[in-house]
Design a protein around this motif. Structure first.
Motif, PDB file in Angstrom:
ATOM      1  N   ASN A 341       0.821  -1.212   0.000  1.00  0.00           N
ATOM      2  CA  ASN A 341       0.000   0.000   0.000  1.00  0.00           C
ATOM      3  C   ASN A 341       0.856   1.263   0.000  1.00  0.00           C
ATOM      4  O   ASN A 341       0.539   2.241  -0.697  1.00  0.00           O
ATOM      5  CB  ASN A 341      -0.912  -0.001   1.239  1.00  0.00           C
ATOM      6  CG  ASN A 341      -1.978  -1.070   1.140  1.00  0.00           C
ATOM      7  OD1 ASN A 341      -2.308  -1.520   0.043  1.00  0.00           O
ATOM      8  ND2 ASN A 341      -2.517  -1.483   2.280  1.00  0.00           N
ATOM      9  N   SER A 342       1.956   1.261   0.758  1.00  0.00           N
ATOM     10  CA  SER A 342       2.823   2.447   0.784  1.00  0.00           C
ATOM     11  C   SER A 342       3.496   2.667  -0.561  1.00  0.00           C
ATOM     12  O   SER A 342       3.690   3.798  -0.998  1.00  0.00           O
ATOM     13  CB  SER A 342       3.870   2.295   1.892  1.00  0.00           C
ATOM     14  OG  SER A 342       4.676   1.146   1.651  1.00  0.00           O
ATOM     15  N   ALA A 343       3.837   1.578  -1.251  1.00  0.00           N
ATOM     16  CA  ALA A 343       4.443   1.708  -2.581  1.00  0.00           C
ATOM     17  C   ALA A 343       3.448   2.293  -3.579  1.00  0.00           C
ATOM     18  O   ALA A 343       3.804   3.119  -4.429  1.00  0.00           O
ATOM     19  CB  ALA A 343       4.926   0.341  -3.049  1.00  0.00           C
ATOM     20  N   LYS A 344       2.181   1.872  -3.455  1.00  0.00           N
ATOM     21  CA  LYS A 344       1.150   2.414  -4.341  1.00  0.00           C
ATOM     22  C   LYS A 344       0.946   3.903  -4.095  1.00  0.00           C
ATOM     23  O   LYS A 344       0.787   4.698  -5.033  1.00  0.00           O
ATOM     24  CB  LYS A 344      -0.172   1.661  -4.112  1.00  0.00           C
ATOM     25  CG  LYS A 344      -0.192   0.281  -4.726  1.00  0.00           C
ATOM     26  CD  LYS A 344      -1.551  -0.368  -4.483  1.00  0.00           C
ATOM     27  CE  LYS A 344      -1.620  -1.744  -5.122  1.00  0.00           C
ATOM     28  NZ  LYS A 344      -2.932  -2.396  -4.883  1.00  0.00           N
ATOM     29  N   LYS A 345       0.946   4.309  -2.824  1.00  0.00           N
ATOM     30  CA  LYS A 345       0.762   5.732  -2.487  1.00  0.00           C
ATOM     31  C   LYS A 345       1.926   6.560  -3.013  1.00  0.00           C
ATOM     32  O   LYS A 345       1.725   7.670  -3.545  1.00  0.00           O
ATOM     33  CB  LYS A 345       0.645   5.890  -0.974  1.00  0.00           C
ATOM     34  CG  LYS A 345      -0.674   5.408  -0.406  1.00  0.00           C
ATOM     35  CD  LYS A 345      -0.711   5.595   1.099  1.00  0.00           C
ATOM     36  CE  LYS A 345      -2.019   5.088   1.696  1.00  0.00           C
ATOM     37  NZ  LYS A 345      -2.060   5.249   3.161  1.00  0.00           N
ATOM     38  N   ALA A 346       3.164   6.049  -2.885  1.00  0.00           N
ATOM     39  CA  ALA A 346       4.333   6.782  -3.376  1.00  0.00           C
ATOM     40  C   ALA A 346       4.280   6.948  -4.883  1.00  0.00           C
ATOM     41  O   ALA A 346       4.600   8.014  -5.433  1.00  0.00           O
ATOM     42  CB  ALA A 346       5.602   6.046  -2.959  1.00  0.00           C
ATOM     43  N   ARG A 350       4.007  10.492  -6.994  1.00  0.00           N
ATOM     44  CA  ARG A 350       4.938  10.903  -8.056  1.00  0.00           C
ATOM     45  C   ARG A 350       4.198  11.281  -9.320  1.00  0.00           C
ATOM     46  O   ARG A 350       4.547  12.253 -10.000  1.00  0.00           O
ATOM     47  CB  ARG A 350       5.910   9.748  -8.341  1.00  0.00           C
ATOM     48  CG  ARG A 350       6.967   9.530  -7.283  1.00  0.00           C
ATOM     49  CD  ARG A 350       8.136   8.695  -7.810  1.00  0.00           C
ATOM     50  NE  ARG A 350       7.685   7.385  -8.319  1.00  0.00           N
ATOM     51  CZ  ARG A 350       7.585   6.309  -7.556  1.00  0.00           C
ATOM     52  NH1 ARG A 350       7.880   6.378  -6.265  1.00  0.00           N
ATOM     53  NH2 ARG A 350       7.180   5.177  -8.075  1.00  0.00           N
ATOM     54  N   LEU A 351       3.149  10.531  -9.641  1.00  0.00           N
ATOM     55  CA  LEU A 351       2.378  10.834 -10.848  1.00  0.00           C
ATOM     56  C   LEU A 351       1.665  12.175 -10.718  1.00  0.00           C
ATOM     57  O   LEU A 351       1.599  12.980 -11.657  1.00  0.00           O
ATOM     58  CB  LEU A 351       1.348   9.733 -11.091  1.00  0.00           C
ATOM     59  CG  LEU A 351       1.918   8.372 -11.547  1.00  0.00           C
ATOM     60  CD1 LEU A 351       0.840   7.322 -11.583  1.00  0.00           C
ATOM     61  CD2 LEU A 351       2.559   8.502 -12.933  1.00  0.00           C
ATOM     62  N   ASN A 352       1.116  12.449  -9.527  1.00  0.00           N
ATOM     63  CA  ASN A 352       0.409  13.731  -9.314  1.00  0.00           C
ATOM     64  C   ASN A 352       1.376  14.899  -9.367  1.00  0.00           C
ATOM     65  O   ASN A 352       1.058  15.969  -9.918  1.00  0.00           O
ATOM     66  CB  ASN A 352      -0.311  13.721  -7.957  1.00  0.00           C
ATOM     67  CG  ASN A 352      -1.478  12.745  -7.955  1.00  0.00           C
ATOM     68  OD1 ASN A 352      -2.028  12.458  -9.026  1.00  0.00           O
ATOM     69  ND2 ASN A 352      -1.856  12.253  -6.791  1.00  0.00           N
ATOM     70  N   SER A 353       2.539  14.728  -8.787  1.00  0.00           N
ATOM     71  CA  SER A 353       3.526  15.815  -8.814  1.00  0.00           C
ATOM     72  C   SER A 353       4.004  16.080 -10.243  1.00  0.00           C
ATOM     73  O   SER A 353       4.280  17.195 -10.636  1.00  0.00           O
ATOM     74  CB  SER A 353       4.703  15.483  -7.901  1.00  0.00           C
ATOM     75  OG  SER A 353       5.362  14.300  -8.370  1.00  0.00           O
TER      76      SER A 353
END
Length: 357
Positions: A341-346, A350-353
């Motif tokens: 889950n933490s990898a998915k959030k990271a 990155r995509l949003n930034s």
């Protein structure tokens, strides 16, 4: 056959040339399904292709694996209990007692029981004339239509497939509670550990009769096929009335076998814990079919190719790999949901930034 004729203008159901093959296949499937059904049958038993012993002559569905005959020694083991129950219930020596066996294989059960009774006629005879009701009939239909005989004792080896054991046990216990009719059911020892056994047999006295450890019951198939040794042990599940004198019953059992039996005395138990103590059943939880298959394969590999088939003791004592261990013995990598889950959030961050730039 229907007498109804199509009226003028009615459309006739004739298959089109393009769908003839598919319609034939559907009709064949329907014929196969209808051939396996019996009128009034409400139990689910899969039929088997190996029917050289004329299973088609039975008025109910049959299974190859259910047609294994009870050995005569099994009847000899419970003979003193049958005698005790008849002696207690029958008032007159001329009054006939009926022993009911509803599951018909080749009819050998009645023959073997009669031979057991005759062999004990001189040393310890039954207290009254006895008739064995053992016919080729659909037991479940007879129960539904209330056509089963008004018997005195139920003695049977029910089929082990599907839910036959539960249904037979339910019938036997109901008859014991309502009419005081004892039952003797020869079933796999693991039934004693099942929840349905505990629930159905509440408030009745139960006795387990297990064969001696050196002489387990072995079964024969009409075709002469099957395993050389039974993959599990069988035990008599005996139901007597709730206020039975268990000490007198046990004394009669031990006295008879001590005096008249040349082979080791069968084992006696009055509870699941007692059955475990005498070695009649394992106290461990029975493994599921997939685990049992793994155990058989491991035992065969251990014994070596071409060796003798593994015994039940080998299968029981063979350890399976634990859930955290691979087959080669190396530790299995654990799956961590939080890291995923933490990898998915990271990644999302990155995509949003990247989109904001």
């Amino acid at each position: 056959m229907s007498s109804k004729q199509p009226k003028k203008g009615d459309a006739l159901d004739v298959p089109s040339p393009t769908n003839t093959n598919s319609n034939k296949r559907k009709q064949n499937k329907k014929r196969k399904r209808s051939a396996t059904k019996t009128a009034g049958d409400d139990h689910d038993t899969k039929s088997n292709n190996r029917t050289d012993w004329s299973s088609g002559s039975y008025p109910y569905p049959t299974d190859y694996n259910d047609h294994f005959e009870t050995p005569q020694r099994a009847y000899a083991d419970i003979y003193p209990l049958l005698r005790y129950c008849l002696q207690k219930d029958k008032k007159s020596n001329s009054e006939e007692a009926i022993i009911y066996d509803p599951y018909f294989c080749t009819g050998t059960a009645a023959t073997l029981m009669e031979q057991t009774f005759k062999s004990n006629k001189d040393k310890s005879p039954l207290p009254c004339p006895t008739r064995i009701h053992h016919k080729k009939a659909d037991f479940y239909v007879d129960v539904k239509q209330n056509k089963f005989p008004q018997y005195d004792i139920l003695v049977t080896n029910p089929p082990y497939s599907s839910n036959h054991k539960e249904r037979c046990l339910d019938f036997a216990v109901n008859q014991l509670k309502r009419n005081g009719r004892p039952f003797f059911l020869l079933m796999p020892n693991y039934v004693s550990t099942k929840e349905y056994w505990r629930k159905i047999t509440q408030n009745i006295q139960v006795v387990f009769i297990a064969p001696s450890t050196s002489h387990p019951y072995e079964y024969n198939h009409p075709e002469g096929t099957g395993h050389e040794k039974s993959p599990f042990e069988s035990v008599w599940f005996c139901g007597v009335s709730g206020n039975e004198d268990m000490k007198a019953l046990k004394d009669a059992f031990i006295k008879f076998h001590s005096k008249h039996t040349s082979t080791p005395i069968p084992r006696w138990a009055e509870s699941l814990q007692g059955l475990i103590q005498v070695g009649g059943v394992s106290g461990e939880k029975r493994k599921n079919p997939r685990q049992r298959k793994k155990m058989r394969l491991l035992a065969m590999q251990k014994s070596g190719a071409g060796g003798p088939p593994p015994s039940s003791a080998q299968l029981t004592n063979t350890a399976l790999p634990s859930s955290g261990q691979k087959k080669d013995g190396k530790p299995k990598k654990k799956f961590d949901r939080r890291k995923q889950n933490s990898a998915k959030k990271a990644k999302k961050k990155r995509l949003n930034s990247g989109n904001d730039m």
